[in-house]
Design a protein around this motif. Structure first.
Motif, mmCIF file in Angstrom:
data_model
loop_
_atom_site.group_PDB
_atom_site.id
_atom_site.type_symbol
_atom_site.label_atom_id
_atom_site.label_comp_id
_atom_site.label_asym_id
_atom_site.label_seq_id
_atom_site.Cartn_x
_atom_site.Cartn_y
_atom_site.Cartn_z
ATOM 1 N N ASP A 1 0.825 -1.212 0.000
ATOM 2 C CA ASP A 1 0.000 0.000 0.000
ATOM 3 C C ASP A 1 0.858 1.260 0.000
ATOM 4 O OD1 ASP A 1 -2.452 -1.266 -0.132
ATOM 5 O OD2 ASP A 1 -2.853 -1.114 2.028
ATOM 6 N N GLY A 2 1.950 1.226 0.734
ATOM 7 C CA GLY A 2 2.849 2.381 0.773
ATOM 8 C C GLY A 2 3.415 2.712 -0.595
ATOM 9 N N TYR A 3 3.750 1.700 -1.362
ATOM 10 C CA TYR A 3 4.272 1.922 -2.708
ATOM 11 C C TYR A 3 3.166 2.304 -3.693
ATOM 12 C CZ TYR A 3 8.998 0.210 -1.756
ATOM 13 O OH TYR A 3 10.278 0.065 -1.295
ATOM 14 N N GLY B 1 0.609 6.398 -3.954
ATOM 15 C CA GLY B 1 0.856 7.601 -4.737
ATOM 16 C C GLY B 1 0.431 7.487 -6.183
ATOM 17 N N ARG B 2 0.125 6.284 -6.635
ATOM 18 C CA ARG B 2 -0.175 6.078 -8.048
ATOM 19 C C ARG B 2 -1.566 5.496 -8.303
ATOM 20 N NH1 ARG B 2 2.565 7.351 -12.162
ATOM 21 N NH2 ARG B 2 4.372 7.795 -10.897
ATOM 22 N N TYR B 3 -2.136 4.799 -7.325
ATOM 23 C CA TYR B 3 -3.415 4.124 -7.521
ATOM 24 C C TYR B 3 -4.376 4.426 -6.378
ATOM 25 C CZ TYR B 3 -0.835 1.481 -11.003
ATOM 26 O OH TYR B 3 -0.072 1.140 -12.082
ATOM 27 N N ALA B 4 -5.658 4.432 -6.693
ATOM 28 C CA ALA B 4 -6.686 4.573 -5.669
ATOM 29 C C ALA B 4 -6.779 3.252 -4.903
ATOM 30 C CB ALA B 4 -8.027 4.914 -6.313
ATOM 31 N N LEU B 5 -6.726 3.340 -3.598
ATOM 32 C CA LEU B 5 -6.773 2.143 -2.756
ATOM 33 C C LEU B 5 -8.056 2.121 -1.960
ATOM 34 C CD1 LEU B 5 -3.105 2.149 -1.428
ATOM 35 C CD2 LEU B 5 -4.029 0.862 -3.351
ATOM 36 N N PRO B 6 -8.616 0.972 -1.700
ATOM 37 C CA PRO B 6 -8.159 -0.355 -2.118
ATOM 38 C C PRO B 6 -8.425 -0.578 -3.609
ATOM 39 C CG PRO B 6 -10.244 -0.571 -0.981
ATOM 40 C CD PRO B 6 -9.853 0.890 -0.906
ATOM 41 N N LEU B 7 -7.605 -1.409 -4.217
ATOM 42 C CA LEU B 7 -7.769 -1.727 -5.627
ATOM 43 C C LEU B 7 -9.047 -2.531 -5.830
ATOM 44 C CD1 LEU B 7 -4.122 -2.855 -6.437
ATOM 45 C CD2 LEU B 7 -5.160 -0.638 -6.934
ATOM 46 N N ALA B 8 -9.723 -2.282 -6.944
ATOM 47 C CA ALA B 8 -10.959 -3.020 -7.244
ATOM 48 C C ALA B 8 -10.661 -4.498 -7.450
ATOM 49 C CB ALA B 8 -11.635 -2.426 -8.472
ATOM 50 N N THR B 9 -9.595 -4.787 -8.165
ATOM 51 C CA THR B 9 -9.138 -6.166 -8.357
ATOM 52 C C THR B 9 -7.646 -6.206 -8.060
ATOM 53 O OG1 THR B 9 -8.698 -5.808 -10.702
ATOM 54 C CG2 THR B 9 -10.864 -6.691 -10.135
#
Length: 134
Positions: free
Chosen positions: A47-49, A52-60
């Protein structure tokens, strides 16, 4: 949310290795509390990595992240001296995560990262520039 499960670890590394690294008393069962803890810790690193690039939590969850989570968790199961192969896989996982964080490796997820409370302005290109005359 953990990116990998006990079953993922067993499928990759075998049940006996998990028994050896988690049940230091009788050596007969996988200690699921220990496995849950290392998977949660590894997921927090991911999650830390990713944040900055993706909305969390990831859908898949992409298969790549499952494998990276397993490699990070496996390394954590060796608190004193991890075998060279385990160290190498851990270091490779961190390198891949750094590439994901800097954008040179894409996960194939759509959409920009979530940025709570911020607005985004989208406009058309400039119509006029300084020094131009019609």
């Amino acid at each position: 949310m953990a990116y990998a499960t006990l079953d993922d670890l067993v499928a990759r590394f075998g049940e006996q290795e998990l028994i050896d690294q988690t049940d230091r008393v009788s050596g007969t069962n996988v200690n699921t509390e220990v496995v849950t803890r290392v998977l949660d810790d590894a997921s927090a690193i991911l999650d830390g990595y990713l944040a900055g690039r993706y909305a969390l939590p990831l859908a898949t969850v992409p298969a790549l992240l499952v494998g990276l989570c397993c490699d990070l968790a496996r390394y954590a199961l060796y608190p004193d001296a991890a075998p060279d192969l385990v160290k190498e896989r851990y270091q490779n996982a961190l390198k891949l995560l750094a590439r994901i964080a800097d954008g040179t490796l894409q996960l194939g997820q759509s959409g920009p990262p979530a940025q709570a409370g911020l607005s985004q302005v989208v406009s058309s290109p400039r119509l006029f520039a300084r020094g131009e005359r019609s």
